[in-house]
Design a protein around this motif. Structure first.
Motif, PDB file in Angstrom:
ATOM      1  N   ASN A  98       0.996  -1.090  -0.034  1.00  0.00           N
ATOM      2  CA  ASN A  98       0.149   0.030   0.028  1.00  0.00           C
ATOM      3  C   ASN A  98       0.992   1.219  -0.125  1.00  0.00           C
ATOM      4  N   LEU A  99       1.048   1.850  -1.288  1.00  0.00           N
ATOM      5  CA  LEU A  99       1.951   2.991  -1.302  1.00  0.00           C
ATOM      6  C   LEU A  99       1.670   4.011  -0.570  1.00  0.00           C
ATOM      7  N   ASN A 100       0.715   4.494  -0.376  1.00  0.00           N
ATOM      8  CA  ASN A 100       0.220   5.736   0.430  1.00  0.00           C
ATOM      9  C   ASN A 100       0.093   5.647   1.861  1.00  0.00           C
ATOM     10  N   GLY A 101      -0.501   4.961   2.382  1.00  0.00           N
ATOM     11  CA  GLY A 101      -0.545   4.487   3.853  1.00  0.00           C
ATOM     12  C   GLY A 101      -1.942   3.839   4.086  1.00  0.00           C
ATOM     13  N   PHE A 102      -2.502   4.127   5.188  1.00  0.00           N
ATOM     14  CA  PHE A 102      -3.787   3.400   5.267  1.00  0.00           C
ATOM     15  C   PHE A 102      -4.818   4.291   5.894  1.00  0.00           C
ATOM     16  N   GLU A 103      -6.114   3.780   5.989  1.00  0.00           N
ATOM     17  CA  GLU A 103      -7.024   4.343   6.819  1.00  0.00           C
ATOM     18  C   GLU A 103      -7.056   4.021   7.871  1.00  0.00           C
ATOM     19  N   ILE A 104      -7.401   4.844   9.105  1.00  0.00           N
ATOM     20  CA  ILE A 104      -7.132   4.813  10.501  1.00  0.00           C
ATOM     21  C   ILE A 104      -8.076   3.604  10.778  1.00  0.00           C
ATOM     22  N   SER A 105      -9.143   3.279  10.153  1.00  0.00           N
ATOM     23  CA  SER A 105     -10.125   2.003  10.407  1.00  0.00           C
ATOM     24  C   SER A 105      -9.404   0.734  10.279  1.00  0.00           C
ATOM     25  N   ALA A 106      -8.316   0.698   9.490  1.00  0.00           N
ATOM     26  CA  ALA A 106      -7.392  -0.637   9.176  1.00  0.00           C
ATOM     27  C   ALA A 106      -6.659  -0.919  10.352  1.00  0.00           C
TER      28      ALA A 106
END
Length: 107
Positions: free
Chosen positions: A76-84
């Motif tokens: 995942n190049l950008n990052g992650f959604e906090i819910s992950a």
């Protein structure tokens, strides 16, 4: 005074002022606490990538946590959604390893 200004009341008031829910404010605070910390993301190949959290981006509908790869491979190049957090991204390597083992058992 402490009874009137407890955490829930403060979050509710701040949320009303900012136009967001108290739950969203809690998520935002959690995301900002991650800045500078290391997180771990196991992937389907069994590799656990290690990232350093470098940014938090907030919009009305999402909180994206940006990261830099320290070790592993990009999934995942950008990052992650906090819910992950706690589902596909973990605060400890041990938790990421446990998630990998759990995935293997459910195959």
């Amino acid at each position: 005074m402490k009874k009137v200004f407890n955490e829930d009341a403060t979050l509710k008031l701040a949320g009303q002022i900012l136009g967001v829910t108290p739950g969203r404010l809690r998520e935002l605070a959690q995301a900002y606490r991650l800045l500078g910390n290391t997180v771990y993301e196991p992937n389907k190949r069994g590799v656990i990538s290690t990232y350093k959290v470098i940014s938090v981006h907030f919009s009305g509908c999402s909180i994206l946590v940006g990261w830099d790869l320290l070790d592993g491979i990009y999934s995942n190049l950008n990052g992650f959604e906090i819910s992950a957090l706690g589902k596909t991204v973990f605060l400890t390597r041990e938790a990421a390893e446990a998630a990998l083992k759990e995935r293997e058992c459910t195959k």
